[in-house]
Design a protein around this motif. Structure first.
Motif, PDB file in Angstrom:
ATOM      1  N   UNK A 195       0.837  -1.211   0.000  1.00 41.44           N
ATOM      2  CA  UNK A 195       0.000   0.000   0.000  1.00 41.44           C
ATOM      3  C   UNK A 195       0.872   1.261   0.000  1.00 41.44           C
ATOM      4  N   UNK A 196       0.565   2.247  -0.877  1.00 38.90           N
ATOM      5  CA  UNK A 196       1.404   3.450  -0.962  1.00 38.90           C
ATOM      6  C   UNK A 196       1.276   4.359   0.266  1.00 38.90           C
ATOM      7  N   UNK A 197       2.406   4.592   0.932  1.00 38.57           N
ATOM      8  CA  UNK A 197       2.466   5.491   2.082  1.00 38.57           C
ATOM      9  C   UNK A 197       3.362   6.670   1.676  1.00 38.57           C
ATOM     10  N   UNK A 198       2.751   7.837   1.467  1.00 36.08           N
ATOM     11  CA  UNK A 198       3.510   9.015   1.046  1.00 36.08           C
ATOM     12  C   UNK A 198       3.926   9.853   2.252  1.00 36.08           C
ATOM     13  N   UNK A 199       5.086  10.472   2.149  1.00 34.56           N
ATOM     14  CA  UNK A 199       5.517  11.419   3.178  1.00 34.56           C
ATOM     15  C   UNK A 199       6.473  12.409   2.545  1.00 34.56           C
ATOM     16  N   UNK A 200       6.488  13.657   3.050  1.00 39.17           N
ATOM     17  CA  UNK A 200       7.371  14.667   2.445  1.00 39.17           C
ATOM     18  C   UNK A 200       8.719  14.699   3.157  1.00 39.17           C
ATOM     19  N   UNK A 201       9.757  14.786   2.335  1.00 37.79           N
ATOM     20  CA  UNK A 201      11.128  14.880   2.825  1.00 37.79           C
ATOM     21  C   UNK A 201      11.876  15.869   1.938  1.00 37.79           C
ATOM     22  N   UNK A 202      12.833  16.567   2.524  1.00 38.90           N
ATOM     23  CA  UNK A 202      13.601  17.550   1.761  1.00 38.90           C
ATOM     24  C   UNK A 202      14.184  16.927   0.488  1.00 38.90           C
ATOM     25  N   UNK A 203      14.603  15.675   0.565  1.00 36.96           N
ATOM     26  CA  UNK A 203      15.229  15.029  -0.597  1.00 36.96           C
ATOM     27  C   UNK A 203      14.252  14.091  -1.317  1.00 36.96           C
ATOM     28  N   UNK A 204      12.949  14.294  -1.106  1.00 33.44           N
ATOM     29  CA  UNK A 204      11.964  13.449  -1.788  1.00 33.44           C
ATOM     30  C   UNK A 204      11.847  13.799  -3.263  1.00 33.44           C
ATOM     31  N   UNK A 205      11.067  13.002  -3.980  1.00 34.04           N
ATOM     32  CA  UNK A 205      10.883  13.268  -5.417  1.00 34.04           C
ATOM     33  C   UNK A 205       9.845  14.367  -5.624  1.00 34.04           C
ATOM     34  N   UNK A 206      10.096  15.213  -6.601  1.00 36.19           N
ATOM     35  CA  UNK A 206       9.220  16.333  -6.927  1.00 36.19           C
ATOM     36  C   UNK A 206       7.806  15.850  -7.258  1.00 36.19           C
ATOM     37  N   UNK A 207       6.816  16.268  -6.475  1.00 37.54           N
ATOM     38  CA  UNK A 207       5.453  15.784  -6.702  1.00 37.54           C
ATOM     39  C   UNK A 207       4.893  16.156  -8.065  1.00 37.54           C
ATOM     40  N   UNK A 208       5.367  17.265  -8.640  1.00 40.98           N
ATOM     41  CA  UNK A 208       4.841  17.676  -9.947  1.00 40.98           C
ATOM     42  C   UNK A 208       5.165  16.641 -11.009  1.00 40.98           C
ATOM     43  N   UNK A 209       6.253  15.887 -10.803  1.00 43.18           N
ATOM     44  CA  UNK A 209       6.698  14.918 -11.804  1.00 43.18           C
ATOM     45  C   UNK A 209       6.367  13.494 -11.399  1.00 43.18           C
ATOM     46  N   UNK A 210       5.583  13.351 -10.343  1.00 44.93           N
ATOM     47  CA  UNK A 210       5.334  12.047  -9.742  1.00 44.93           C
ATOM     48  C   UNK A 210       3.929  11.601 -10.107  1.00 44.93           C
ATOM     49  N   UNK A 211       3.761  10.345 -10.399  1.00 41.49           N
ATOM     50  CA  UNK A 211       2.430   9.817 -10.659  1.00 41.49           C
ATOM     51  C   UNK A 211       1.812   9.391  -9.329  1.00 41.49           C
ATOM     52  N   UNK A 212       0.935  10.234  -8.784  1.00 35.82           N
ATOM     53  CA  UNK A 212       0.401   9.970  -7.447  1.00 35.82           C
ATOM     54  C   UNK A 212      -0.776   9.001  -7.499  1.00 35.82           C
ATOM     55  N   UNK A 213      -0.766   8.023  -6.619  1.00 37.48           N
ATOM     56  CA  UNK A 213      -1.864   7.055  -6.580  1.00 37.48           C
ATOM     57  C   UNK A 213      -3.031   7.594  -5.758  1.00 37.48           C
ATOM     58  N   UNK A 214      -4.244   7.262  -6.181  1.00 37.02           N
ATOM     59  CA  UNK A 214      -5.446   7.826  -5.547  1.00 37.02           C
ATOM     60  C   UNK A 214      -5.774   7.127  -4.230  1.00 37.02           C
ATOM     61  N   UNK A 215      -5.555   5.813  -4.183  1.00 35.84           N
ATOM     62  CA  UNK A 215      -5.744   5.100  -2.916  1.00 35.84           C
ATOM     63  C   UNK A 215      -4.414   5.099  -2.184  1.00 35.84           C
ATOM     64  N   UNK A 216      -4.331   5.898  -1.132  1.00 37.02           N
ATOM     65  CA  UNK A 216      -3.025   6.068  -0.485  1.00 37.02           C
ATOM     66  C   UNK A 216      -3.192   6.664   0.903  1.00 37.02           C
ATOM     67  N   UNK A 217      -2.099   6.598   1.664  1.00 36.58           N
ATOM     68  CA  UNK A 217      -2.032   7.305   2.945  1.00 36.58           C
ATOM     69  C   UNK A 217      -0.950   8.370   2.790  1.00 36.58           C
ATOM     70  N   UNK A 218      -1.287   9.606   3.152  1.00 38.36           N
ATOM     71  CA  UNK A 218      -0.290  10.688   3.108  1.00 38.36           C
ATOM     72  C   UNK A 218       0.024  11.091   4.543  1.00 38.36           C
ATOM     73  N   UNK A 219       1.297  11.018   4.918  1.00 37.84           N
ATOM     74  CA  UNK A 219       1.699  11.383   6.283  1.00 37.84           C
ATOM     75  C   UNK A 219       2.341  12.772   6.293  1.00 37.84           C
ATOM     76  N   UNK A 220       1.861  13.648   7.165  1.00 43.65           N
ATOM     77  CA  UNK A 220       2.478  14.964   7.351  1.00 43.65           C
ATOM     78  C   UNK A 220       3.044  15.028   8.770  1.00 43.65           C
ATOM     79  N   UNK A 221       4.195  15.690   8.910  1.00 44.89           N
ATOM     80  CA  UNK A 221       4.897  15.650  10.197  1.00 44.89           C
ATOM     81  C   UNK A 221       4.705  16.886  11.064  1.00 44.89           C
ATOM     82  N   UNK A 222       5.296  16.813  12.222  1.00 47.92           N
ATOM     83  CA  UNK A 222       5.260  17.894  13.216  1.00 47.92           C
ATOM     84  C   UNK A 222       5.855  19.189  12.670  1.00 47.92           C
ATOM     85  N   UNK A 223       5.337  20.327  13.163  1.00 44.78           N
ATOM     86  CA  UNK A 223       5.735  21.657  12.710  1.00 44.78           C
ATOM     87  C   UNK A 223       7.253  21.895  12.798  1.00 44.78           C
ATOM     88  N   UNK A 224       7.902  21.382  13.830  1.00 38.21           N
ATOM     89  CA  UNK A 224       9.332  21.641  13.985  1.00 38.21           C
ATOM     90  C   UNK A 224      10.201  20.469  13.562  1.00 38.21           C
TER      91      UNK A 224
END
Lengths: 244, 244
Positions: free
Chosen positions: A173-202
């Motif tokens: 199952x696709x688990x997405x998360x943002x990282x400074x060195x992650x792949x550019x989302x504009x060029x990424x084929x994002x799956x519709x059934x997925x979990x997106x994780x966002x992290x703490x403010x600091x």
């Protein structure tokens, strides 16, 4: 009329421990209550000034109060006609529901305004379910409720161990998360059934959850210098892109 | 040591009329000041506690103060080591500059947090210039400055009559603005040299500016019910899309 005990009770609900004990929370303002009344939330009690439209509710305990009295139980600088006590819903998010849709997971979001804004964004982009880690800010905090601008009535928020949830979803199952060195989302084929994780403010996504993320993505910055995007902003851009 | 007059002066700068009279504003905190020192802003005076690294500045008047003294001039709940007085820059935005790039115009943004966040977003997406209508919140308001998280040092903010600016740009130049019935930006071919107008938190783009917008766009919502996106959120999604 409002009694001293009622004042004490409504005010006490500004604290999480009291909301947990009594299993209820407070919403303020005409528009907010209207959206709550249209949802499946259970309204327990209402305090309203005479300018409020009392025909809106039946079979709910409504107390007519003066503006001064409303001010005494309000957490807002300028109270707006009505304050209601709402029962916290009992909800359970099934793994099968997560597997068949798009779910947002928030790993220790601490700022009430951020959580409220994220709920509002989810409402806009049709995301029905949010999983908050157990240390996240309480969704029934009055500042969160106000910041949702009524969207709390259309988005379900669950508290759970994110690690556990991800482990139950299985490796595929696709688990997405943002990282400074992650792949550019504009060029990424994002799956519709997925979990997106966002992290703490600091601190971003915690280490234990980071290990479980199988799709590392990033919102590319254009200018050297800018250090980060606010988490509510980053979430909105990602939800937009997932909905493109 | 800090004198009574100095305390009075720094505190007075929390009000726009005093910032205008003295042509300066206040920044607080170590990281903020560091970014300001790396920019072309002119630092006039610094008040810092002994834990601040005094080697960072030369040829600037620095006052060593106690934490208690810093607290007396700070607008923050928890003051952070240093407070500086900065000269307001004199800047002029050329029509030719607008014509050869991407510029954001803010039509009566009133909330300091929104303006600060929008500046931070512009920094991330490489937008150098923002035109605010004359009734917008003051960019040198301490709450705006804090919300920029240092990005104020890399983004130029001008106050101008938006109508006038648009009229000087001529009919051919693309002027984008968001409207509920605008065209879906995901399906729109956005031009890189353009002016994007964002409107007031409650009333959107003013009527007189609306008339001048030749490209009406929208961020499509997925869910009926959700009423709006916060203006800083909407701006970030648009900047992301313009940078795609």
């Amino acid at each position: 009329m409002i009694t001293k005990n009622q004042i004490k009770f409504v005010r006490a609900l500004q604290l999480k421990k009291n909301r947990d004990t009594h299993n209820c929370f407070v919403v303020e303002g005409e528009k907010m209550l209207e959206e709550i009344l249209q949802s499946d939330f259970n309204v327990i009690e209402i305090f309203a000034t005479k300018t409020w439209d009392f025909s809106k509710v039946k079979a709910i305990e409504v107390h007519k109060v003066s503006e001064k009295e409303l001010g005494r139980i309000s957490a807002l600088k300028t109270p707006n006609k009505v304050i209601a006590i709402i029962e916290k819903p009992r909800r359970c998010l099934q793994i099968s529901t997560i597997k068949n849709g798009f779910t947002l997971a928030l790993d220790d979001i601490k700022n009430p305004g951020n959580l409220g804004t994220i709920i509002r964004n989810c409402d806009w982009f049709g995301v029905k379910n949010i999983i908050c880690s157990k240390n996240s800010v309480d969704v029934y905090n009055p500042k969160v409720i106000q910041a949702t601008m009524g969207s709390i009535s259309r988005v379900n928020v669950y508290y759970n161990d994110i690690e556990n949830v991800i482990e139950k979803l299985g490796n595929e199952f696709p688990i997405y998360g943002t990282f400074m060195d992650g792949e550019n989302i504009s060029a990424f084929n994002l799956e519709k059934n997925a979990l997106l994780v966002m992290g703490n403010e600091s601190f971003g996504i915690s280490e234990k959850v980071s290990r479980l993320i199988n799709k590392k993505i990033a919102i590319k910055r254009k200018q050297i210098g800018a250090e980060s995007l606010n988490v509510a902003i980053a979430t909105s851009i990602l939800l937009y892109e997932f909905n493109r």
